[in-house]
Design a protein around this motif. Sequence first.
Motif, short mmCIF file in Angstrom:
data_model
loop_
_atom_site.label_atom_id
_atom_site.label_comp_id
_atom_site.label_asym_id
_atom_site.label_seq_id
_atom_site.Cartn_x
_atom_site.Cartn_y
_atom_site.Cartn_z
N SER A 151 4.75 30.42 21.72
CA SER A 151 5.22 29.61 20.59
C SER A 151 4.28 28.43 20.34
O SER A 151 3.95 28.13 19.19
N VAL A 152 3.85 27.77 21.43
CA VAL A 152 2.96 26.62 21.28
C VAL A 152 1.60 27.06 20.73
O VAL A 152 1.02 26.38 19.87
N ASN A 153 1.09 28.19 21.21
CA ASN A 153 -0.18 28.71 20.69
C ASN A 153 -0.07 29.05 19.21
O ASN A 153 -1.02 28.84 18.45
N TYR A 154 1.10 29.58 18.83
CA TYR A 154 1.30 29.87 17.40
C TYR A 154 1.37 28.56 16.61
O TYR A 154 0.82 28.46 15.50
N ALA A 155 2.02 27.54 17.22
CA ALA A 155 2.07 26.23 16.57
C ALA A 155 0.67 25.64 16.42
O ALA A 155 0.37 24.97 15.43
N ILE A 185 -2.07 21.86 24.37
CA ILE A 185 -2.52 22.91 23.45
C ILE A 185 -2.50 22.39 22.02
O ILE A 185 -3.46 22.58 21.26
N VAL A 186 -1.40 21.74 21.66
CA VAL A 186 -1.32 21.12 20.32
C VAL A 186 -1.51 19.61 20.48
O VAL A 186 -1.43 19.08 21.59
N SER A 187 -1.73 18.92 19.36
CA SER A 187 -2.20 17.54 19.45
C SER A 187 -1.46 16.62 18.50
O SER A 187 -1.02 17.03 17.42
N GLY A 188 -1.35 15.36 18.93
CA GLY A 188 -0.86 14.33 18.02
C GLY A 188 -1.98 13.75 17.19
O GLY A 188 -1.77 13.27 16.08
N THR A 209 2.24 9.37 16.67
CA THR A 209 3.06 8.96 17.80
C THR A 209 3.27 10.15 18.74
O THR A 209 3.68 11.22 18.30
N GLY A 210 2.97 9.95 20.03
CA GLY A 210 3.15 11.02 21.00
C GLY A 210 1.97 11.97 21.04
O GLY A 210 0.98 11.82 20.31
N HIS A 211 2.08 12.94 21.95
CA HIS A 211 1.08 14.01 22.02
C HIS A 211 1.81 15.30 22.38
O HIS A 211 3.03 15.31 22.52
N GLY A 212 1.07 16.38 22.53
CA GLY A 212 1.73 17.65 22.81
C GLY A 212 2.56 18.09 21.62
O GLY A 212 2.25 17.79 20.46
N VAL A 213 3.69 18.78 21.89
CA VAL A 213 4.53 19.32 20.83
C VAL A 213 5.13 18.23 19.95
O VAL A 213 5.06 18.32 18.71
N PRO A 214 5.72 17.14 20.52
CA PRO A 214 6.26 16.09 19.64
C PRO A 214 5.18 15.47 18.75
O PRO A 214 5.41 15.22 17.56
N GLY A 215 4.00 15.21 19.36
CA GLY A 215 2.91 14.64 18.57
C GLY A 215 2.45 15.58 17.47
O GLY A 215 2.12 15.15 16.35
#
Length: 397
Positions: A151-155, A185-188, A209-215
Motif C-alpha cells: 500500500s505504501v509503495n502504491y502511495a 518510502i513516502v515523504s513529507g 508537517t511530519g514524514h512517512g505516511v502522515p507527511g
Amino acid sequence: MNFTIVVLFLLIFLVTLCFVFISRKRRKQLAVIESLVSEKEALEKSFNELKANTPSHQFEKEQAELEKKKMAEKNRKLWQMSETVHKERRKVDEDNERLTLEKEKLEGEKKKLDEKVKKLWSTSTAIHKEKERINELKIEIEHKHQEILDSVNYAKRIQNALLASDALLKENLPEHFVLFQPKDIVSGDFYWGAKLNENNFSLVTADSTGHGVPGAIMSILNISCLSEAVNAEKLILPNEILDYTRKRIMEHMANDGSIDGGKDGMDALICNFDFKNNKLQFAAANNSLWLIRNNELVDYKADKMPVGKPMGEIKPFTLQEIQLEKGDLIIAFTDGFADQFGGPYGKKFMYKPLKELLININQLSLKDIKKELKSKFNQWKSTAEQVDDVLIIGVRI
C-alpha cells in the motif's frame, strides 16, 4: 538427558551381573564343601568296615590311627574351607548390601530423572505449541506487513505522480539538480512546479508537517492547494500563492479533530524564475533561499511562519526579488540535511557546515555537486538512523 538415562540403565545391568557372578561362586564353594563332607562320610564308612573285618587289634589300632590322621587332615581342610566360605559369604553379604544400596540409589535417581523427563517433555510440548503459534503470528504479521508495504509503495507512486517530473524540470529550468532522499518510502518533503505566463516557471520546495505516511498525506493536500492557487485562481506572485495556499490549508485542517485545529501545513519556498529578464521573485515560509555568486553565499531570510495556522497573528508573506547574473547558483532546501545526527560525536550537521560545503564545491558541475552532497550526507549519517526527509535543489543560471 537421553545419555543420562542410558548410563543409569547400564549401571543397573552391571549390578545385576555382579549378583549373578557372586551367586555362582557361592554355589561352587558349597559344592566343594558338600564333596568333602561326602568323602569324610565315605572314609568313616570304610574305617568302620575295616574295623569290623580286621581280626588283629594292633592292625585295627594302626588303621584307626591312619584313618584318624586322614580325618584330622580332612577336618582341617574342611575348617579352612569353611573359614574361606564364611569370609567369602561375609564379603558377598557386604557386597550385596552395598549393591542393594547402590541399586536403591540408582532407582531413586532414575525416578527423579523420569520425573524430569516427564516435565521436560511437557515443557517441550508447550514450547512446540508456542513456537507453532509464534510461527502462525509471524506469517500473519509478515502478510500484513507486506500488505502495508504494498500500500505504501502504491502511495509512493501516487505521490511521485504529483511531484515535478524530470521532463517538466528539464523543459523549464536551465542546468539543475534535485537531491531527494526520503526518510521512509513516502515523504513529507516534496518539490512541485508549474508554468506561468510569459514562459515564467514557478518551483516550490516544501517540507510538510511530519514524514512517512502522515507527511505524504499532508504533502498531497499541500500540493492540491498550491495547484488550486496557480491553476484555478491564476495567481502568479509567490507571496500571493502562499497566502492563498495557507488559507485553504487552514480551512481543510480546521476540523482535523485537534483542540486548536488547522496547525498542520508546511514550510515552503516558492521561486518564480523569469529567465527572459534574469529575475527571481520568491516568497519563503521558514525555509530560506541561498544564492552563491563569485564563491560567496548570500542567505535570503524567510518569514518566520509556516504555510498553515501560525502561533500568533496571521500576516501576509513577503515578496522578495533578486536580479540574477550568469553563473549564479540558487539553492532551495528543507531542514533534513542540516538536522541529521551523525559524525564522531553524534551531533547535528547544522547549516554553517552545509554553507561551507556548498561554497567549496559550487564550481563543480551540478551532477558532481549532487554526488558530493549525497556522499557527505551518508558519510555523516553513517550507521545512524535518518531523522527526516532530505531535499536540496540547485539551479545554475
